[in-house]
Design an enzyme around this catalytic site. Sequence first.
Site, PDB file in Angstrom:
ATOM      1  N   SER A  52       0.009   2.778  -5.336  1.00  0.00           N
ATOM      2  CA  SER A  52       1.472   2.778  -5.233  1.00  0.00           C
ATOM      3  C   SER A  52       2.091   3.181  -6.566  1.00  0.00           C
ATOM      4  O   SER A  52       1.689   2.677  -7.622  1.00  0.00           O
ATOM      5  CB  SER A  52       1.989   1.380  -4.855  1.00  0.00           C
ATOM      6  OG  SER A  52       1.438   0.950  -3.633  1.00  0.00           O
ATOM      7  N   TYR A 109       0.845  -1.191   0.000  1.00  0.00           N
ATOM      8  CA  TYR A 109       0.000   0.000   0.000  1.00  0.00           C
ATOM      9  C   TYR A 109       0.881   1.242   0.000  1.00  0.00           C
ATOM     10  O   TYR A 109       1.793   1.358   0.816  1.00  0.00           O
ATOM     11  CB  TYR A 109      -0.911  -0.022   1.235  1.00  0.00           C
ATOM     12  CG  TYR A 109      -1.857   1.146   1.391  1.00  0.00           C
ATOM     13  CD1 TYR A 109      -2.204   1.950   0.306  1.00  0.00           C
ATOM     14  CD2 TYR A 109      -2.424   1.443   2.614  1.00  0.00           C
ATOM     15  CE1 TYR A 109      -3.079   3.009   0.449  1.00  0.00           C
ATOM     16  CE2 TYR A 109      -3.304   2.506   2.765  1.00  0.00           C
ATOM     17  CZ  TYR A 109      -3.624   3.290   1.682  1.00  0.00           C
ATOM     18  OH  TYR A 109      -4.488   4.346   1.830  1.00  0.00           O
ATOM     19  N   CYS A 110       0.605   2.175  -0.924  1.00  0.00           N
ATOM     20  CA  CYS A 110       1.319   3.449  -1.004  1.00  0.00           C
ATOM     21  C   CYS A 110       2.823   3.172  -1.175  1.00  0.00           C
ATOM     22  O   CYS A 110       3.220   2.389  -2.024  1.00  0.00           O
ATOM     23  CB  CYS A 110       1.007   4.303   0.225  1.00  0.00           C
ATOM     24  SG  CYS A 110       1.639   5.993   0.179  1.00  0.00           S
ATOM     25  N   LEU A 111       3.672   3.774  -0.358  1.00  0.00           N
ATOM     26  CA  LEU A 111       5.112   3.545  -0.498  1.00  0.00           C
ATOM     27  C   LEU A 111       5.502   2.120  -0.127  1.00  0.00           C
ATOM     28  O   LEU A 111       6.582   1.660  -0.512  1.00  0.00           O
ATOM     29  CB  LEU A 111       5.878   4.542   0.363  1.00  0.00           C
ATOM     30  CG  LEU A 111       5.896   5.974  -0.194  1.00  0.00           C
ATOM     31  CD1 LEU A 111       6.509   6.937   0.818  1.00  0.00           C
ATOM     32  CD2 LEU A 111       6.650   6.047  -1.507  1.00  0.00           C
TER      33      LEU A 111
END
Length: 581
Positions: A341, A311-313
């Site tokens: 991401s 998730y995300c970074l």
Amino acid sequence: MNDVQTTAQTLIPRDLDKPLHTQLARFTHGVSPASLAGAYLDWLTHLALSPGKQQELLVKAVEKELRIAWHAFLGPFDHCKPCIEPLPQDRRFSAPEWQEWPFNLIYQSFLLHQQWWHNAASGVPGVTAHHEHVVTFATRQLLDIVSPSNFLLTNPEVQAATLKSGGMNLVQGAQNFIKESLRLAAGRPLPGTENFRPGKEVAVTPGKVVFRNHLIELIQYRPQTDTVFAEPLLIVPSWIMKYYILDLSPGNSLVKYLVEKGHTVFILSWKNPSSRDRHLGMDDYLKAGVMAAIDAVSSIVPGQKIQAIGYCLGGTLLGIAAAYMARHHDERLKSLTLLASELDFEDPGELGLFIDESQLSFLNDAMANKGYLDGKQMAGAFALLNSRDLVWSRMVHDYLMGGKHPVNDLIAWNLDATRMPYRQHSEYLRHLYLKNDLAEGHYLVDGKPIALSDIWIPIFALGTRRDTVSPWHAVYKTHLLVPAEVTFCLSSGGHNVGVVNPPGEGVKRSYQIATRKAGARYIDPDTWQASMPEHEGSWWPALEHWLRRHSGERVAPPAMGNAAGGYPVLQDAPGRYVLVP
């Protein structure tokens, strides 16, 4: 001796910069004043040397004044359409009261002036693209301060509420303002957050901590079905957030949803770093974080490949890990899921406005004394990205309308700020956001570059339509970077709400989804969006179906941990690290 004296004479004056920048960062939420000034100087200088652009702006100004004047003349005699409509995402003037005279003229005049300033800030010959984006963004933020919706005398909704309540909304708003000011001055948490404590009301899916090192805890969730899919899931959240955004209250928990569908789920919980962790870098987060977790899962569920979810970074770091593993012919990953991401940071959206050499130098000095970036500064920067909804609309609601925003699990999580170590934060901003090393094949692991084009496992990539942190067009670039099969899903919502998107009634949700086979032709994102059918509801079932499709047979659930392999059960979830403030 002279060299030593010269070095000392150089370092001592430079040390004066750091305290100044640290203090400034508290007031600017980490935004460099020099970076902002440089952007405006670039814009103003080129505008002064562009008489053609000046003439164009003068003509536009006259046209807009004539439009509003003509609309004012016709308004009392004809219910004509507004001379300018707000942008789709601008809901400040949507109430019926704004369509009555004179408020219709007030808000339309504001929108016309806002449009003129956008024309003035953009399209000036010679201004760099980055500086143009900075000036456009900053000017919009300044104009939002003086929006007619922010003031009692120009907001008909507030006036109507004041008449209806006999002014009690303003009394309540003043009380809200005083209470909030005293709370912030005392450093007390927002009332209501105590109802969403990790391990009590949120992060309650049953599980065990089965591994811990100086950077992560690994949680294995207890199976809730008689049989499970053979391949385990490993979830890697971003290090700039606490992991339980994916395990909020039971109704909003992606972890619980996947466990109940028969998946063996592991999740990585990052340590909230302190000044002692200032030396930790991106390689530490890769090796002691993701790779250590993969080793643990492989030991606990031997003989099975892993379906990895980031998730995300956390997804960016998983992409780095997948390319690194491909370089070493490590085939332990079965699939890769990237939730909001980015792998390509060439156009990271408005977050990229805060990334340039001046900004990074300013942040490095601001982090130097503490050894980390305070999560409150990062939260302030994110609030700036969406100040219209997160700042001004909230102030109108709380201080003029006298209302109160109820605290829910997502708000409480968002206020549970985390920190980022000095070295790691500097490295990922420079090598990912500023230089875009990962997409361009220059990102180094163990001193050698890795290539995303080496990834051939199937990928599920999620973008969210209103994401200002990971814009969906940037997420879509996965199609260009990875030759493997890519299933792209575009969900309604923003960076958090678009991901925390459980099935259920009462909330309008939708998504689009399609799979590009390995080696198939590329379709640009706007064409893709226009041509793909829209499905009502949550995208979670689509993800689970995709994971199921890439899973093997169902088997008996694995044991919790593997004491013989060095991964004993240490304690109940949610563990120790998530509780560190």
